[in-house]
Scaffold this motif. Sequence first.
Motif, PDB file in Angstrom:
ATOM      1  N   GLY A 147      43.766  17.698  49.086  1.00  9.90           N
ATOM      2  CA  GLY A 147      42.411  17.942  48.606  1.00  9.90           C
ATOM      3  C   GLY A 147      41.737  19.094  49.316  1.00  9.90           C
ATOM      4  N   ILE A 148      42.512  20.102  49.677  1.00  6.34           N
ATOM      5  CA  ILE A 148      42.007  21.253  50.440  1.00  6.34           C
ATOM      6  C   ILE A 148      42.393  22.536  49.730  1.00  6.34           C
ATOM      7  N   LEU A 149      41.410  23.433  49.579  1.00  8.49           N
ATOM      8  CA  LEU A 149      41.647  24.785  49.083  1.00  8.49           C
ATOM      9  C   LEU A 149      41.149  25.786  50.111  1.00  8.49           C
ATOM     10  N   LEU A 150      42.006  26.738  50.467  1.00  8.59           N
ATOM     11  CA  LEU A 150      41.596  27.880  51.271  1.00  8.59           C
ATOM     12  C   LEU A 150      41.304  29.016  50.304  1.00  8.59           C
ATOM     13  N   THR A 151      40.060  29.509  50.296  1.00 15.47           N
ATOM     14  CA  THR A 151      39.653  30.435  49.230  1.00 15.47           C
ATOM     15  C   THR A 151      39.488  31.877  49.689  1.00 15.47           C
ATOM     16  N   GLY A 152      39.881  32.193  50.924  1.00 14.11           N
ATOM     17  CA  GLY A 152      39.819  33.575  51.363  1.00 14.11           C
ATOM     18  C   GLY A 152      38.448  34.184  51.139  1.00 14.11           C
ATOM     19  N   ASP A 153      38.432  35.418  50.648  1.00 18.72           N
ATOM     20  CA  ASP A 153      37.168  36.084  50.345  1.00 18.72           C
ATOM     21  C   ASP A 153      36.871  36.059  48.846  1.00 18.72           C
ATOM     22  N   THR A 154      37.432  35.073  48.147  1.00 18.61           N
ATOM     23  CA  THR A 154      37.137  34.914  46.720  1.00 18.61           C
ATOM     24  C   THR A 154      35.873  34.082  46.527  1.00 18.61           C
ATOM     25  N   LEU A 155      35.805  32.921  47.161  1.00 20.47           N
ATOM     26  CA  LEU A 155      34.675  32.008  46.988  1.00 20.47           C
ATOM     27  C   LEU A 155      34.170  31.557  48.348  1.00 20.47           C
ATOM     28  N   PHE A 156      32.861  31.668  48.542  1.00 22.80           N
ATOM     29  CA  PHE A 156      32.202  31.196  49.751  1.00 22.80           C
ATOM     30  C   PHE A 156      31.251  30.061  49.392  1.00 22.80           C
ATOM     31  N   ALA A 157      30.733  29.392  50.413  1.00 23.15           N
ATOM     32  CA  ALA A 157      29.681  28.409  50.188  1.00 23.15           C
ATOM     33  C   ALA A 157      28.423  29.140  49.728  1.00 23.15           C
ATOM     34  N   GLY A 158      28.056  28.955  48.464  1.00 22.89           N
ATOM     35  CA  GLY A 158      26.857  29.568  47.917  1.00 22.89           C
ATOM     36  C   GLY A 158      26.981  31.020  47.533  1.00 22.89           C
ATOM     37  N   SER A 159      28.172  31.577  47.563  1.00 26.48           N
ATOM     38  CA  SER A 159      28.331  32.992  47.233  1.00 26.48           C
ATOM     39  C   SER A 159      29.767  33.254  46.788  1.00 26.48           C
ATOM     40  N   VAL A 160      30.046  34.515  46.492  1.00 25.41           N
ATOM     41  CA  VAL A 160      31.397  34.950  46.130  1.00 25.41           C
ATOM     42  C   VAL A 160      31.698  36.220  46.908  1.00 25.41           C
ATOM     43  N   GLY A 161      32.948  36.645  46.861  1.00 30.67           N
ATOM     44  CA  GLY A 161      33.365  37.808  47.615  1.00 30.67           C
ATOM     45  C   GLY A 161      32.795  39.115  47.078  1.00 30.67           C
ATOM     46  N   ARG A 162      32.781  40.103  47.948  1.00 29.16           N
ATOM     47  CA  ARG A 162      32.363  41.438  47.539  1.00 29.16           C
ATOM     48  C   ARG A 162      33.378  42.037  46.580  1.00 29.16           C
ATOM     49  N   SER A 163      32.877  42.872  45.701  1.00 26.19           N
ATOM     50  CA  SER A 163      33.767  43.537  44.748  1.00 26.19           C
ATOM     51  C   SER A 163      33.572  45.048  44.752  1.00 26.19           C
ATOM     52  N   ASP A 164      32.886  45.576  45.784  1.00 30.07           N
ATOM     53  CA  ASP A 164      32.591  47.006  45.823  1.00 30.07           C
ATOM     54  C   ASP A 164      33.587  47.791  46.662  1.00 30.07           C
ATOM     55  N   PHE A 165      34.625  47.139  47.176  1.00 31.08           N
ATOM     56  CA  PHE A 165      35.696  47.857  47.850  1.00 31.08           C
ATOM     57  C   PHE A 165      36.710  48.336  46.812  1.00 31.08           C
ATOM     58  N   PRO A 166      37.545  49.318  47.159  1.00 28.51           N
ATOM     59  CA  PRO A 166      38.571  49.774  46.215  1.00 28.51           C
ATOM     60  C   PRO A 166      39.428  48.619  45.698  1.00 28.51           C
ATOM     61  N   GLY A 167      39.599  48.567  44.391  1.00 31.24           N
ATOM     62  CA  GLY A 167      40.389  47.510  43.772  1.00 31.24           C
ATOM     63  C   GLY A 167      39.608  46.262  43.430  1.00 31.24           C
ATOM     64  N   GLY A 168      38.310  46.228  43.802  1.00 35.43           N
ATOM     65  CA  GLY A 168      37.499  45.063  43.510  1.00 35.43           C
ATOM     66  C   GLY A 168      36.966  45.071  42.086  1.00 35.43           C
ATOM     67  N   ASN A 169      36.699  43.875  41.559  1.00 32.20           N
ATOM     68  CA  ASN A 169      36.176  43.753  40.201  1.00 32.20           C
ATOM     69  C   ASN A 169      35.428  42.419  40.108  1.00 32.20           C
ATOM     70  N   HIS A 170      34.098  42.491  39.984  1.00 32.37           N
ATOM     71  CA  HIS A 170      33.296  41.272  40.027  1.00 32.37           C
ATOM     72  C   HIS A 170      33.610  40.335  38.864  1.00 32.37           C
ATOM     73  N   GLU A 171      33.696  40.858  37.657  1.00 26.68           N
ATOM     74  CA  GLU A 171      33.966  40.001  36.504  1.00 26.68           C
ATOM     75  C   GLU A 171      35.321  39.318  36.640  1.00 26.68           C
ATOM     76  N   GLN A 172      36.296  40.049  37.148  1.00 26.18           N
ATOM     77  CA  GLN A 172      37.625  39.475  37.342  1.00 26.18           C
ATOM     78  C   GLN A 172      37.586  38.349  38.381  1.00 26.18           C
ATOM     79  N   MET A 173      36.781  38.544  39.424  1.00 31.38           N
ATOM     80  CA  MET A 173      36.680  37.524  40.459  1.00 31.38           C
ATOM     81  C   MET A 173      36.031  36.250  39.924  1.00 31.38           C
ATOM     82  N   ILE A 174      34.955  36.385  39.160  1.00 31.24           N
ATOM     83  CA  ILE A 174      34.308  35.211  38.583  1.00 31.24           C
ATOM     84  C   ILE A 174      35.280  34.487  37.653  1.00 31.24           C
ATOM     85  N   ASP A 175      36.038  35.252  36.889  1.00 31.15           N
ATOM     86  CA  ASP A 175      37.038  34.653  36.000  1.00 31.15           C
ATOM     87  C   ASP A 175      38.106  33.917  36.808  1.00 31.15           C
ATOM     88  N   SER A 176      38.533  34.520  37.924  1.00 28.84           N
ATOM     89  CA  SER A 176      39.516  33.870  38.793  1.00 28.84           C
ATOM     90  C   SER A 176      38.990  32.541  39.307  1.00 28.84           C
TER      91      SER A 176
END
Length: 214
Positions: A147-176
């Motif tokens: 019952g444990i997920l390690l979410t890296g910089d994809t999902l945080f408590a109350g937020s999501v990861g940045r998508s303004d670095f090279p290769g980032g894509n906000h819509e793709q992250m929300i879809d993920s």
Amino acid sequence: MGAIFHHLSVGPMDNKCYIIGCPVSKEAAVVDPGAEAARILQTLEKLGLKCTQIICTHGHVDHIGALGAVQRATGARVLIHSADADMLTSPARNLSMYMGASVQYQAADRQLADGDLIQVGEQVQLKVLHTPGHTPGGICLEVVGEGILLTGDTLFAGSVGRSDFPGGNHEQMIDSIRQKILVYPPETRVYPGHGPSSTVGEEARHNPFLNGTW
């Protein structure tokens, strides 16, 4: 007996490094050794564990900064998703060259793909969830049966990861997040790459990036 699960904050950005061990063989995987290799190694020793694998949820420098030192001390294999694999060998891709450093390692021992299973010792398995958006090869890890997920910089408590670095894509992250994380039971614990833990249900209900309130 369940997996041994331990986490510690390392470095100046509250990076979370996770240690997941097998209670039988005492083999362990270290996830995201971002800094403070000595503390990570000391923690492994205190837990009576031998690191055999180092897993990177993605290739940014704040998540791989201590990888080389931990790998040299333990002889562990290094695992990263294929789409982020060149970040280990490129200071430009892992962003270290923009922070006054030059972090560069050898190529990974194993390139991961969505759905892969990583065996840790005799009793522990980690399932790879490819969740691009923060980086092209960003992954989350399910500790199978715990019952444990390690979410890296994809999902945080109350937020999501940045998508303004090279290769980032906000819509793709929300879809993920919607397709790969929110499908888990609401009581599933979420352990991100920075900050406090949460649950899938809490994020589905209250994360403003996921419930339309942002």
